[in-house]
Design a protein around this motif. Structure first.
Motif: not given
Length: 259
Positions: A70-73, A77-79, A130-139, A190-192
Motif C-alpha cells: 500500500r505504501v509503495f503503490s 502514484l502520488g510522487a 491508496l488514495f489516502i497514501i497518495f495524498l501524503g506523497a503528492f503535496f 513524501g515517503w515519510g
C-alpha cells in the motif's frame, strides 16, 4: 579528505546505533523496575514476547507485505503526479497560475480528513486506502518540484538556449536536472508522510496490514505489546526504506550534477 569523511560517517553511524541501544536499554530498565507501568507501556522484551504469543510468523509477514504494498503503490502514484504537476506548474506560467491556488487550498488539509470522501468515492476496497497514501506523497512532491523549477538560475537557461536548446528539450535536459535536489527533498518528505498516514489509510475496512493489526488489538482489548511492536515495525520499515531511497536519490542527483 575522502578518508576523513568516511571516518566521520562511520562515527555518526556508530553513535546513532549506541543511542538507539541506550534508549532501548533505558526503556527496558524503566519498565522492569516499575518506573513506568508495564501494563500500559511494557518493556521491549515483554512486547516482543506478547507479539510472539499472539501472532504467527506467517500473519506478521502477511501484514508487513500488505502495508509495504500500500505504501509503495500510493507513494509512487502520488510522487509521479506531484512531480509532473509541480514541474509543469513551474515551467508553464499560465498552468501554474491556474493550479497553484488549488494546491495551496488543499495542501494544509490532513489526509485523515479525506477518509469520508475516500470511502464515498472509492468504496471500502484498496483504492480508498491508496488514495489516502497518495495524498501524503503528492503535496510535498508537488510543492518541492514547483519551488525547484521557480528557483532555477535564469543564467543557466539562457546559456542552454545559446547552445540551441529550447522548449521541451530545454525542460528535460536542463530544467528538470537543475530541479533534482529540490525534488529529492520532496520525495524524502513524501515517503515519510506516506508511512505516517499508513495507519489512517488502514482504518478503512482493512483486514490486513500493520495499521489493521494495531487498530484490531485496540478494538479487541488485546495486548499493548502487540500495538507497540506494530508501531516499532512501521518505524523500522520507514527507517530502512528511507535509507535505501536516500542512497538511490544520492546516486540520481549525483549523476545529474556530476557528483
Amino acid at each position: 579528505m575522502s578518508e576523513i569523511l568516511k571516518t566521520w560517517r562511520s562515527n555518526d553511524l556508530a553513535l546513532g546505533l549506541i543511542g538507539a541501544v541506550a534508549a532501548v536499554g533505558v526503556w527496558e530498565i524503566c519498565a522492569r523496575t516499575g518506573v513506568v507501568d508495564p501494563t500500559l507501556f511494557p518493556s521491549p522484551s515483554l512486547a516482543i514476547s506478547a507479539a510472539a504469543q499472539r501472532l504467527t510468523a506467517e500473519t506478521l509477514a502477511d501484514n508487513l507485505m500488505w502495508s509495504l504494498f500500500r505504501v509503495f503503490s500510493g507513494f509512487i502514484l502520488g510522487a509521479l503526479a506531484g512531480a509532473a504537476i509541480g514541474i509543469a506548474a513551474g515551467w508553464y506560467r499560465g498552468f501554474g497560475t491556474i493550479v497553484r491556488p488549488l494546491i495551496e487550498l488543499l495542501r494544509p488539509i490532513p489526509p485523515l480528513a479525506w477518509i469520508p470522501l475516500a470511502i464515498i468515492w472509492f468504496g471500502l476496497g484498496e483504492p480508498s486506502k491508496l488514495f489516502i497514501i497518495f495524498l501524503g506523497a503528492f503535496f510535498p512532491v508537488v510543492t518541492a518540484a514547483y519551488q525547484g523549477m521557480r528557483s532555477i538560475d535564469p543564467v543557466l537557461l539562457r546559456a542552454a538556449q545559446t547552445l540551441g536548446l529550447d522548449g521541451l528539450p530545454l525542460l528535460l535536459r536542463v530544467a528538470v536536472p537543475a530541479t533534482a535536489p529540490d525534488l529529492a527533498t520532496g520525495v524524502r518528505i513524501g515517503w515519510g508522510l506516506s508511512f505516517g498516514v499508513l495507519v489512517a489509510a488502514e482504518l478503512i475496512a482493512a483486514d490486513r496490514g500493520l495499521g489493521y493489526m494495531i487498530i484490531n488489538e485496540r478494538n479487541t482489548g488485546g495486548s499493548v505489546g502487540v500495538i507497540i511492536v506494530g508501531i516499532l515495525l512501521i518505524g523500522a520499515l520507514n527507517l530502512l526504506t528511507d535509507a535505501a531511497i536516500g542512497a538511490a536519490i544520492k546516486r540520481w542527483v549525483g549523476r545529474w550534477h556530476g557528483a
